[in-house]
Motif scaffolding. Structure first.
Motif, PDB file in Angstrom:
ATOM      1  N   ASP A  71      38.673  36.860  45.450  1.00 37.87           N
ATOM      2  CA  ASP A  71      37.432  36.794  46.221  1.00 37.87           C
ATOM      3  C   ASP A  71      37.695  36.440  47.683  1.00 37.87           C
ATOM      4  O   ASP A  71      37.024  35.611  48.274  1.00 37.87           O
ATOM      5  CB  ASP A  71      36.476  35.802  45.565  1.00 37.87           C
ATOM      6  CG  ASP A  71      35.026  36.000  45.989  1.00 37.87           C
ATOM      7  OD1 ASP A  71      34.709  37.074  46.531  1.00 37.87           O
ATOM      8  OD2 ASP A  71      34.227  35.075  45.794  1.00 37.87           O
ATOM      9  N   THR A 152      34.378  30.990  41.963  1.00 39.35           N
ATOM     10  CA  THR A 152      34.414  31.685  43.249  1.00 39.35           C
ATOM     11  C   THR A 152      33.019  31.753  43.851  1.00 39.35           C
ATOM     12  O   THR A 152      32.029  31.435  43.188  1.00 39.35           O
ATOM     13  CB  THR A 152      34.968  33.115  43.085  1.00 39.35           C
ATOM     14  OG1 THR A 152      34.069  33.868  42.270  1.00 39.35           O
ATOM     15  CG2 THR A 152      36.359  33.107  42.469  1.00 39.35           C
ATOM     16  N   SER A 153      32.935  32.212  45.074  1.00 42.97           N
ATOM     17  CA  SER A 153      31.642  32.295  45.756  1.00 42.97           C
ATOM     18  C   SER A 153      30.706  33.302  45.091  1.00 42.97           C
ATOM     19  O   SER A 153      29.500  33.215  45.260  1.00 42.97           O
ATOM     20  CB  SER A 153      31.839  32.647  47.236  1.00 42.97           C
ATOM     21  OG  SER A 153      32.528  33.865  47.365  1.00 42.97           O
ATOM     22  N   ASP A 154      31.259  34.262  44.308  1.00 41.89           N
ATOM     23  CA  ASP A 154      30.393  35.221  43.614  1.00 41.89           C
ATOM     24  C   ASP A 154      30.148  34.847  42.154  1.00 41.89           C
ATOM     25  O   ASP A 154      29.611  35.636  41.392  1.00 41.89           O
ATOM     26  CB  ASP A 154      30.934  36.640  43.741  1.00 41.89           C
ATOM     27  CG  ASP A 154      32.245  36.863  43.011  1.00 41.89           C
ATOM     28  OD1 ASP A 154      32.775  35.914  42.394  1.00 41.89           O
ATOM     29  OD2 ASP A 154      32.755  37.986  43.046  1.00 41.89           O
ATOM     30  N   SER A 179      31.757  37.145  36.603  1.00 38.08           N
ATOM     31  CA  SER A 179      30.570  36.305  36.504  1.00 38.08           C
ATOM     32  C   SER A 179      29.601  36.887  35.518  1.00 38.08           C
ATOM     33  O   SER A 179      29.644  37.999  35.125  1.00 38.08           O
ATOM     34  CB  SER A 179      29.911  36.204  37.862  1.00 38.08           C
ATOM     35  OG  SER A 179      29.646  37.477  38.400  1.00 38.08           O
TER      36      SER A 179
END
Length: 179
Positions: A71, A152-154, A179
């Protein structure tokens, strides 16, 4: 899923760039029994799936540190990839279009990517590299042994296991799930 093995062949051929190869494996399993596997090692590609099986000789690929990122967080510079493994699952209702049961999806992705690598630096330098990268990208993470685990950011989850392998060498294993 029956076409999966044939779809994996162009991936192998597109990635070829000569040199000493990085072992690559891809395994896909589905609840309805359609399974496939792809293996590339030492210039040989093996593809197996329902209704298709074959072995091919191709130029070897060599993945580099710049070819891999989590990411947006790259591996430590000049790291060498020792193996790249993907496993995936296909369950009714997991995809955006739903499964054959007519559901609209919403299930959790069973896919996982594992990357084994070595980095030419001290354990502290590699830890700092990843800690700084994860912080800059807004990951939620915590120390786990000599490595890290987090999100992660997603929204994907990851673990990063690191261990010293001599003065200026670190072995690492990164595992990521969707995700």
């Amino acid at each position: 899923m029956r076409r999966l093995p044939l779809l994996l062949l162009p991936l192998a051929l597109a990635a070829c760039n000569g040199g000493t190869g990085t072992p690559v494996t891809i395994d896909v399993k589905s609840d309805d029994g359609d399974n496939g596997s792809f293996r590339m090692e030492n210039g040989t590609v093996s593809i197996k799936g329902d209704g298709f099986q074959g072995n091919f000789r191709v130029p070897q690929i060599k993945m580099k540190a710049d070819d891999v990122d989590l990411d947006g967080v790259k591996l430590y510079p000049k790291s060498e990839i020792a193996g790249f493994h993907i496993t995936g699952g296909d369950k009714p209702g997991n995809g955006k279009d739903g499964g054959k049961d007519g559901s609209k999806g919403g299930g959790k992705d069973d896919g996982k990517v594992r990357i084994d690598f070595t980095s030419p630096a001290s354990l502290a330098a590699v830890q700092n590299w990843f800690r700084d990268g994860f912080t800059k990208k807004g990951f939620t993470f915590a120390s786990r042994g000599d490595g890290f685990a987090g999100t992660t950011s997603d929204g994907g989850t990851f673990t990063l296991d690191l261990s010293a392998d001599g003065g200026q060498k670190v072995k690492g294993r990164m595992e990521m799930t969707g995700s």
